[in-house]
Design a protein around this motif. Structure first.
Motif, PDB file in Angstrom:
ATOM      1  N   ALA A  11       3.957   9.367   4.713  1.00 42.26           N
ATOM      2  CA  ALA A  11       2.638   8.846   4.355  1.00 42.26           C
ATOM      3  C   ALA A  11       2.028   8.057   5.505  1.00 42.26           C
ATOM      4  CB  ALA A  11       2.736   7.986   3.107  1.00 42.26           C
ATOM      5  N   ALA A  12       2.845   7.253   6.180  1.00 42.82           N
ATOM      6  CA  ALA A  12       2.341   6.440   7.294  1.00 42.82           C
ATOM      7  C   ALA A  12       1.910   7.319   8.463  1.00 42.82           C
ATOM      8  CB  ALA A  12       3.407   5.451   7.741  1.00 42.82           C
ATOM      9  N   ARG A  13       2.709   8.343   8.788  1.00 47.07           N
ATOM     10  CA  ARG A  13       2.363   9.221   9.906  1.00 47.07           C
ATOM     11  C   ARG A  13       1.093  10.014   9.592  1.00 47.07           C
ATOM     12  NH1 ARG A  13       5.535   6.224  11.681  1.00 47.07           N
ATOM     13  NH2 ARG A  13       7.490   6.672  12.769  1.00 47.07           N
ATOM     14  N   LEU A  14       0.962  10.462   8.358  1.00 50.88           N
ATOM     15  CA  LEU A  14      -0.244  11.189   7.980  1.00 50.88           C
ATOM     16  C   LEU A  14      -1.456  10.267   8.023  1.00 50.88           C
ATOM     17  CD1 LEU A  14      -1.719  13.679   7.012  1.00 50.88           C
ATOM     18  CD2 LEU A  14      -1.010  13.120   4.666  1.00 50.88           C
ATOM     19  N   ALA A  15      -1.298   9.029   7.557  1.00 50.36           N
ATOM     20  CA  ALA A  15      -2.400   8.068   7.615  1.00 50.36           C
ATOM     21  C   ALA A  15      -2.817   7.802   9.060  1.00 50.36           C
ATOM     22  CB  ALA A  15      -2.003   6.772   6.917  1.00 50.36           C
ATOM     23  N   ASP A  16      -1.840   7.730   9.962  1.00 48.20           N
ATOM     24  CA  ASP A  16      -2.153   7.547  11.385  1.00 48.20           C
ATOM     25  C   ASP A  16      -2.978   8.719  11.917  1.00 48.20           C
ATOM     26  OD1 ASP A  16      -0.727   5.170  11.397  1.00 48.20           O
ATOM     27  OD2 ASP A  16       1.084   6.051  12.272  1.00 48.20           O
ATOM     28  N   ALA A  17      -2.562   9.932  11.550  1.00 49.08           N
ATOM     29  CA  ALA A  17      -3.272  11.126  12.010  1.00 49.08           C
ATOM     30  C   ALA A  17      -4.679  11.187  11.416  1.00 49.08           C
ATOM     31  CB  ALA A  17      -2.486  12.380  11.639  1.00 49.08           C
ATOM     32  N   LEU A  18      -4.816  10.791  10.172  1.00 49.09           N
ATOM     33  CA  LEU A  18      -6.139  10.763   9.546  1.00 49.09           C
ATOM     34  C   LEU A  18      -7.036   9.732  10.222  1.00 49.09           C
ATOM     35  CD1 LEU A  18      -4.959  11.080   5.859  1.00 49.09           C
ATOM     36  CD2 LEU A  18      -6.582  12.634   6.955  1.00 49.09           C
ATOM     37  N   ALA A  19      -6.460   8.616  10.639  1.00 52.65           N
ATOM     38  CA  ALA A  19      -7.239   7.579  11.320  1.00 52.65           C
ATOM     39  C   ALA A  19      -7.820   8.107  12.623  1.00 52.65           C
ATOM     40  CB  ALA A  19      -6.365   6.356  11.589  1.00 52.65           C
ATOM     41  N   VAL A  20      -7.043   8.905  13.351  1.00 53.49           N
ATOM     42  CA  VAL A  20      -7.515   9.466  14.611  1.00 53.49           C
ATOM     43  C   VAL A  20      -8.675  10.431  14.374  1.00 53.49           C
ATOM     44  CG1 VAL A  20      -6.883  10.943  16.556  1.00 53.49           C
ATOM     45  CG2 VAL A  20      -5.310   9.165  15.775  1.00 53.49           C
ATOM     46  N   ARG A  21      -8.567  11.242  13.331  1.00 51.54           N
ATOM     47  CA  ARG A  21      -9.582  12.270  13.087  1.00 51.54           C
ATOM     48  C   ARG A  21     -10.835  11.716  12.432  1.00 51.54           C
ATOM     49  NH1 ARG A  21      -7.891  17.376  14.349  1.00 51.54           N
ATOM     50  NH2 ARG A  21      -9.938  18.054  13.633  1.00 51.54           N
TER      51      ARG A  21
END
Length: 264
Positions: free
Chosen positions: A101-111
């Motif tokens: 969940a944290a890694r996906l949230a990080d990736a969503l933040a970038v996009r």
């Protein structure tokens, strides 16, 4: 100690390969970016997460995929919870849900230019006995307001003080909300999900992670918790109905900050 501590798991442990699984790395055509192109690897059984098998009924195939590509797919998907795309990251305790969940949230933040809120179901449980019965609280405090396009807020449960804290945790209206925890992708919320993820790992490894972290005194409650998880996942058919099944203890070499291993 409490279930809330399960969400913070150590990095993947070294596992002995099991020839009953085969794994491959695919190119970006199937949303997979390959750190080690074309190299076959073997991954061990992913555990008791709910009937893991390949789409053709054969052996599951592990595929390295990029969080960045998954974030793109989420943002391109429909918003079904008001104006919010709800992503549920489910699976048994100790499987690696909170890391995913944290890694996906990080990736969503970038996009998207802003990190989405992440709500952990452990923070809404009223102790060990509230394993799956917490849902009305989550719905009232978080999901119902978002359905109406309004911000939500919840009170976090303190496993040390054994009570809910008075200070509310705000949940803003955002393009994406990540909901992480046991039963997060349950049947009642599936019509509102943009993406349902199920993270799995061997039961023995999950138990070892918890004991190493919290001590052997947690074992009685932990065993009862695991039994409750198994009963819920079997009745709910969670793993089979998830959009994405993730190996929370992969042996396939990859950059764990940027990639995850999909097994269905």
């Amino acid at each position: 100690m409490a279930a809330a501590y399960f969400s913070h798991v150590p990095r993947e442990a070294a596992l002995t390969p099991d020839p009953g699984w085969r794994a491959v790395s695919r190119e970006a055509g199937e949303a997979a970016l390959t750190p080690d192109p074309g190299r076959p690897a073997v991954s061990r059984e992913a555990g008791d997460g709910g009937g893991v098998e390949g789409r053709s009924g054969g052996l599951p195939v592990a595929v390295v995929e990029a969080y960045a590509e998954l974030a793109r797919r989420v943002l391109a998907g429909p918003a079904r919870l008001g104006r919010t795309r709800l992503v549920a990251v489910d699976g048994p305790s100790g499987a690696g849900k909170s890391r995913f969940a944290a890694r996906l949230a990080d990736a969503l933040a970038v996009r998207s230019g802003g990190r989405p809120p992440v709500v952990h179901t452990d923070d809404l449980l009223d102790g060990w006995d509230d394993q799956v019965t917490f849902w009305p609280r989550l719905d009232e405090w978080v999901l119902a307001p978002l359905r109406e396009g309004k911000p939500g807020a919840y009170r976090r449960y303190s496993w040390v003080r054994q009570r809910f804290l008075s200070r509310p945790v705000p949940v803003p209206v955002a393009p994406v909300l990540v909901l992480e925890g046991v039963s997060a992708a349950r049947a009642v919320v599936r019509p509102e999900l943009t993406l349902a993820v199920f993270v799995t790992a061997p039961a023995s490894l999950r138990l070892a992670r918890a004991v190493a972290r919290d001590g052997p005194e947690i074992l009685p409650e932990l065993r009862r918790w695991h039994a409750g998880e198994r009963a819920h996942f079997a009745a709910d058919d969670t793993a089979s109905r998830a959009d994405l099944l993730v190996d929370g203890a992969p042996t396939l070499p990859h950059d764990t900050d940027r990639y995850y291993v999909r097994i269905r």
